[in-house]
Design a protein around this motif. Structure first.
Motif, mmCIF file in Angstrom:
data_model
loop_
_atom_site.group_PDB
_atom_site.id
_atom_site.type_symbol
_atom_site.label_atom_id
_atom_site.label_comp_id
_atom_site.label_asym_id
_atom_site.label_seq_id
_atom_site.Cartn_x
_atom_site.Cartn_y
_atom_site.Cartn_z
ATOM 1 N N LYS A 9 0.851 -1.184 0.000
ATOM 2 C CA LYS A 9 0.000 0.000 0.000
ATOM 3 C C LYS A 9 0.886 1.234 0.000
ATOM 4 C CE LYS A 9 -3.921 0.536 1.940
ATOM 5 N NZ LYS A 9 -5.043 0.734 2.878
ATOM 6 N N SER A 10 0.506 2.207 -0.777
ATOM 7 C CA SER A 10 1.260 3.456 -0.794
ATOM 8 C C SER A 10 0.949 4.250 0.471
ATOM 9 C CB SER A 10 0.889 4.289 -2.022
ATOM 10 O OG SER A 10 -0.452 4.740 -1.916
ATOM 11 N N ASP A 12 0.305 7.420 0.661
ATOM 12 C CA ASP A 12 -0.828 8.314 0.401
ATOM 13 C C ASP A 12 -2.154 7.585 0.614
ATOM 14 O OD1 ASP A 12 0.787 10.446 -0.179
ATOM 15 O OD2 ASP A 12 0.820 10.050 -2.349
ATOM 16 N N LYS A 13 -2.226 6.325 0.152
ATOM 17 C CA LYS A 13 -3.460 5.564 0.291
ATOM 18 C C LYS A 13 -3.743 5.245 1.754
ATOM 19 C CE LYS A 13 -7.105 3.418 -0.858
ATOM 20 N NZ LYS A 13 -8.270 4.232 -1.248
ATOM 21 N N ILE A 14 -2.696 4.887 2.515
ATOM 22 C CA ILE A 14 -2.876 4.582 3.939
ATOM 23 C C ILE A 14 -3.392 5.802 4.680
ATOM 24 C CG2 ILE A 14 -1.620 4.065 6.071
ATOM 25 C CD1 ILE A 14 0.173 2.220 4.443
ATOM 26 N N LEU A 15 -2.825 6.971 4.390
ATOM 27 C CA LEU A 15 -3.264 8.195 5.065
ATOM 28 C C LEU A 15 -4.696 8.547 4.685
ATOM 29 C CD1 LEU A 15 -0.018 10.371 4.693
ATOM 30 C CD2 LEU A 15 -0.810 9.115 6.707
ATOM 31 N N ALA A 16 -5.054 8.318 3.419
ATOM 32 C CA ALA A 16 -6.431 8.597 2.975
ATOM 33 C C ALA A 16 -7.419 7.667 3.671
ATOM 34 C CB ALA A 16 -6.525 8.441 1.458
ATOM 35 N N ASP A 17 -7.066 6.377 3.786
ATOM 36 C CA ASP A 17 -7.936 5.421 4.471
ATOM 37 C C ASP A 17 -8.131 5.805 5.929
ATOM 38 O OD1 ASP A 17 -8.145 4.039 2.152
ATOM 39 O OD2 ASP A 17 -6.890 2.336 2.765
ATOM 40 N N ALA A 18 -7.050 6.234 6.572
ATOM 41 C CA ALA A 18 -7.135 6.618 7.979
ATOM 42 C C ALA A 18 -8.042 7.830 8.151
ATOM 43 C CB ALA A 18 -5.741 6.919 8.520
ATOM 44 N N GLU A 19 -7.951 8.776 7.201
ATOM 45 C CA GLU A 19 -8.777 9.978 7.281
ATOM 46 C C GLU A 19 -10.258 9.640 7.129
ATOM 47 O OE1 GLU A 19 -9.353 13.850 8.115
ATOM 48 O OE2 GLU A 19 -7.407 12.829 8.066
ATOM 49 N N LYS A 20 -10.560 8.688 6.228
ATOM 50 C CA LYS A 20 -11.954 8.265 6.033
ATOM 51 C C LYS A 20 -12.467 7.470 7.212
ATOM 52 C CE LYS A 20 -11.497 7.966 0.994
ATOM 53 N NZ LYS A 20 -11.430 7.052 -0.169
ATOM 54 N N GLY A 21 -11.568 6.747 7.899
ATOM 55 C CA GLY A 21 -11.957 5.966 9.067
ATOM 56 C C GLY A 21 -12.409 4.577 8.753
ATOM 57 N N TYR A 22 -13.086 4.366 7.624
ATOM 58 C CA TYR A 22 -13.642 3.071 7.260
ATOM 59 C C TYR A 22 -14.506 2.465 8.363
ATOM 60 C CZ TYR A 22 -11.329 2.574 2.801
ATOM 61 O OH TYR A 22 -10.950 2.748 1.503
ATOM 62 N N VAL A 103 3.854 -1.125 4.071
ATOM 63 C CA VAL A 103 4.565 -0.221 3.166
ATOM 64 C C VAL A 103 5.874 -0.842 2.679
ATOM 65 C CG1 VAL A 103 5.749 2.013 3.022
ATOM 66 C CG2 VAL A 103 3.557 1.841 4.216
ATOM 67 N N ALA A 104 6.612 -1.484 3.599
ATOM 68 C CA ALA A 104 7.967 -1.948 3.281
ATOM 69 C C ALA A 104 7.998 -3.305 2.603
ATOM 70 C CB ALA A 104 8.802 -1.997 4.561
ATOM 71 N N PHE A 105 7.178 -4.263 3.068
ATOM 72 C CA PHE A 105 7.300 -5.652 2.615
ATOM 73 C C PHE A 105 6.097 -6.169 1.834
ATOM 74 C CE2 PHE A 105 9.803 -5.456 6.607
ATOM 75 C CZ PHE A 105 11.055 -5.701 6.070
ATOM 76 N N GLY A 106 4.927 -5.589 2.068
ATOM 77 C CA GLY A 106 3.739 -6.081 1.385
ATOM 78 C C GLY A 106 2.771 -6.772 2.334
ATOM 79 N N GLU A 107 1.663 -7.240 1.747
ATOM 80 C CA GLU A 107 0.513 -7.667 2.540
ATOM 81 C C GLU A 107 0.767 -8.887 3.421
ATOM 82 O OE1 GLU A 107 -3.578 -7.215 0.961
ATOM 83 O OE2 GLU A 107 -3.585 -9.408 1.004
ATOM 84 N N LYS A 452 15.105 3.920 -1.472
ATOM 85 C CA LYS A 452 14.034 4.071 -2.458
ATOM 86 C C LYS A 452 13.634 5.547 -2.567
ATOM 87 C CE LYS A 452 12.173 -0.609 -2.199
ATOM 88 N NZ LYS A 452 10.975 -1.450 -2.057
ATOM 89 N N PRO A 453 13.926 6.187 -3.683
ATOM 90 C CA PRO A 453 13.677 7.634 -3.813
ATOM 91 C C PRO A 453 12.197 7.995 -3.910
ATOM 92 C CG PRO A 453 14.426 6.714 -5.906
ATOM 93 C CD PRO A 453 14.536 5.610 -4.898
ATOM 94 N N ASP A 454 11.339 7.027 -4.255
ATOM 95 C CA ASP A 454 9.927 7.337 -4.470
ATOM 96 C C ASP A 454 9.104 7.301 -3.183
ATOM 97 O OD1 ASP A 454 10.475 4.609 -4.309
ATOM 98 O OD2 ASP A 454 8.645 4.067 -5.412
ATOM 99 N N ILE A 455 9.738 7.051 -2.035
ATOM 100 C CA ILE A 455 9.020 6.979 -0.757
ATOM 101 C C ILE A 455 8.961 8.365 -0.123
ATOM 102 C CG2 ILE A 455 9.074 6.041 1.583
ATOM 103 C CD1 ILE A 455 8.284 3.999 -0.462
ATOM 104 N N LYS A 456 7.753 8.793 0.230
ATOM 105 C CA LYS A 456 7.581 10.091 0.875
ATOM 106 C C LYS A 456 8.116 10.022 2.310
ATOM 107 C CE LYS A 456 3.680 12.223 0.270
ATOM 108 N NZ LYS A 456 2.255 12.614 0.402
#
Length: 651
Positions: A9-10, A12-22, A103-107, A452-456
């Motif tokens: 999971k990226s 950005d997606k994790i932060l968006a999910d947390a904001e929505k709460g689900y 984020v680092a290893f996968g699901e 990894k340069p693409d990691i925020k």
């Protein structure tokens, strides 16, 4: 399929999910925590059984030099805390090591770490609940009110311990009594467990033994956590103030009774004696990472989480070292193998009032640990539920209290029911190995993402030092030390040299005929020195011998040789974790050289892996079984319902 198992999971997606709460109400958690609150939560989680109980046994094994073990463990935990802090700054959500691994290893790895964290928080709380019950019942028994004719409130023994402890205590007591020990000379814990077993009500042949005080405190703490973060924070802060005040009082009073002669010898049992307490002392530090589960309830998680973790570890380490020095200075280290060392040392100098104050504060200290751990587990399950790996109910947020309500109630049941019946030693070791596994993966996760340069990146980043200039030197240095200073122990490890069994292990393994033989042999040996008038106590006699005398006696004894020594596979299997550590150390050293890995997370990975390997093969087997059960659950539910699978979320 392999690609799906390690889908990531990226951020950005994790932060968006947390904001929505689900959650069912689509709402997020209350943001109420600052750095002082986080530090207090860390202190609340760390200062519990470690300072009020396990510090005694560790001090008895290592002497005053146990302070070096506390410092070593604190440094190891600090390395892991740096890794947690970098991830918490990068991904400030409630999932802790579970989310970081996603984020680092996968699901698949994320699921494994989330499943293993149940061992830290839920099973860890079973440990704390059992310990709290011991302190609480001890406090009740010390209440004396002559005006009301109350001379201690004593609950029946069968109502204050778990089934396994009572059964094992009964078996242990029978073996020692048959070997010549009188009931009065049994240690207090064995006597109580034996009494609980024989006095317990029966349903048919089943002995009804259950730890009811442990059940009561879990119900109360679960209710408090359910009600909200603000209430939990206020309760935690109040309990932290109480126990810090008591610890400072102990230091302020105890320092005047320190006799520096008790610090000589400083390391009476050498390095092996100090390291003997590794698992107990590590358990004393478990909890700092629980701060990361409150990330979504922080006002400024990227700044405050790293600070809260480090301040908690620093403050607790200073207190642990100071208490260890005072304890070993007030009485001889050999007297400290007791369950309540702080109260014990003041009993020794006849300060009963201090003992009472310490007993009360211990009850508060253990309750605060329960609170933080009971708060952490629902938030991890909430994160796993948001990702679809657990049913949606686990991410339900209460509309009024803003807490993961369903998950909190489930955790209450998961902790409360086993705390009635499970053995303290079993759950302590399982808790430690599950936690260390999480620490290892978090440190490894930082290393995976470092180039990894693409990691925020967040605001906090671990200071970089190239491990290839340090780790190979450290590895070679440890090998040289092993084959010079510790040549005997190293060669015995490599060649699987037979190891003599301890007196207790030998005595409890004997049948009646063999016990009779041992008694006759002891009588014959004692008769060479003085006439034997009293009955023979085999355990006491063995413990009175020097190491060489004990080995000579056992070598000459007529009992079965298989009961004298541990040999072959039975001995080698206990060394498997350390062999794993050795080969993994070689691999890590290779990657340090070829990948220019960052030093601090590498040191965290190695030190936590080492402590994990010190826990023994039986704990690894138990942990392996637990992970297999988790994989079954994942493939039956999580794999199919994962949001990355159902919604085809782009990476």
């Amino acid at each position: 399929m392999l690609e799906k198992l390690f889908r990531k999971k990226s951020i950005d997606k994790i932060l968006a999910d947390a904001e929505k709460g689900y959650g069912d109400h689509g709402s997020s958690l209350h943001k109420t925590l600052g750095v002082r609150d986080l530090t207090a939560f860390g202190i609340a989680a760390i200062i519990g059984a470690g300072i009020f109980s396990t510090i005694g046994k560790a001090s008895a094994d290592g002497g005053p030099a146990v302070i070096f073990l506390f410092i070593f463990t604190a440094i190891a935990c600090s390395f892991a805390a740096f890794a947690y802090a970098e991830f918490a700054s990068m991904v400030p959500v409630s999932g802790s090591a579970y989310t970081y691994s996603y984020v680092a290893f996968g699901e698949l790895v994320a699921w494994i770490i989330g499943w293993s964290l149940i061992m830290e928080y839920a099973i860890g709380n079973i440990t704390v609940a059992i310990s709290w019950s011991d302190y609480f019942t001890g406090l009740l028994s010390s209440i004396k009110i002559p005006a009301l004719n109350i001379n201690g409130i004593n609950l029946p023994d069968w109502m204050t311990m778990d089934y396994l402890t009572a059964y094992n205590g009964h078996q242990h007591a029978d073996a020692l009594i048959n070997a010549g020990k009188t009931y009065e000379n049994l240690d207090n814990a064995t006597r109580i467990a034996h009494n609980a077993w024989i006095t317990a009500p029966k349903i048919g042949s089943f002995h009804l033994v259950a730890d009811l005080p442990a059940l009561a405190i879990i119900i109360f703490i679960t209710w408090l956590v359910y009600r909200g973060m603000k209430e939990s924070r206020n309760a935690s802060n109040a309990m932290v103030i109480v126990k810090l005040a008591v610890i400072l009082l102990v230091l302020a009073v105890g320092v005047f009774y320190v006799d520096t002669k008790n610090w000589d010898p400083f390391a009476p049992n050498g390095v092996s004696g100090v390291l003997k307490g590794v698992s107990a002392v590590f358990f004393a530090y478990i909890g700092f990472d629980a701060i990361s589960t409150t990330a979504e309830e922080c006002k400024n998680p990227q700044r405050d989480l790293p600070r809260g973790m480090m301040w908690a570890i620093i403050i607790c380490t200073v207190l642990y070292v100071a208490i260890a020095l005072v304890l070993t200075g007030m009485v001889n280290y050999s007297l400290l193998a007791v369950g309540d060392p702080l109260a014990f040392v003041f009993d020794q100098i006849d300060m009963k009032v201090m003992s009472g104050i310490i007993a009360v504060s211990a009850v508060f200290a253990m309750a605060s640990v329960l609170l933080v751990f009971q708060m952490g587990q629902p938030r991890i399950w909430m994160s796993m539920s948001r990702d679809g790996l657990l049913p949606k109910s686990f991410s339900k947020i209460h509309p009024k209290y803003k807490t993961p309500s369903f998950a909190t109630i489930v955790v209450g049941f998961v902790v409360a029911v086993p705390s009635l019946f499970m053995n303290l030693t079993i759950v302590t070791d399982l808790c430690s190995i599950g936690t260390l596994f999480a620490f290892v993966l978090v440190c490894a996760g930082v290393l995976v993402l470092q180039n990894k340069p693409d990691i925020k990146r967040g605001k906090f980043k671990i200071p970089y030092a190239n491990a290839k200039y340090f780790i190979p030197v450290l590895f070679v240095g440890m090998l040289v030390m092993g084959f010079t200073l510790y040549k005997k122990e190293t060669t015995a490890f490599i060649w699987n040299t037979p190891a003599i069994n301890s007196p207790i292990k030998i005595i409890t393994s004997l049948n009646d005929a063999e016990r009779a033989v041992i008694k006759q042999e002891i009588t014959a040996e004692q008769a060479k020195v003085t006439p034997v008038e009293n009955s023979v106590d085999a355990e006491a006699y063995f413990n009175s011998l020097t190491e060489q005398q004990y080995q000579d006696f056992i070598d000459k004894s007529a009992i079965d040789s298989t009961k004298k020594y541990e040999t072959g596979w039975n001995l080698f299997k206990h060394k498997i974790p350390m062999w794993i550590f050795f080969f993994l150390s070689i691999a890590i050293t290779y990657f340090c050289i070829t990948k220019n890995l960052s030093l601090i997370p590498v040191l965290g990975l190695l030190s936590c892996l080492y402590m994990m390997c010190e826990l023994g093969i039986s704990n690894w087997i138990g942990f392996g079984i637990w992970l297999l059960v988790g994989l079954v659950v994942y493939f039956l539910y999580g794999y199919k319902h994962s949001k990355l699978n159902v919604e085809k979320i782009p990476q």
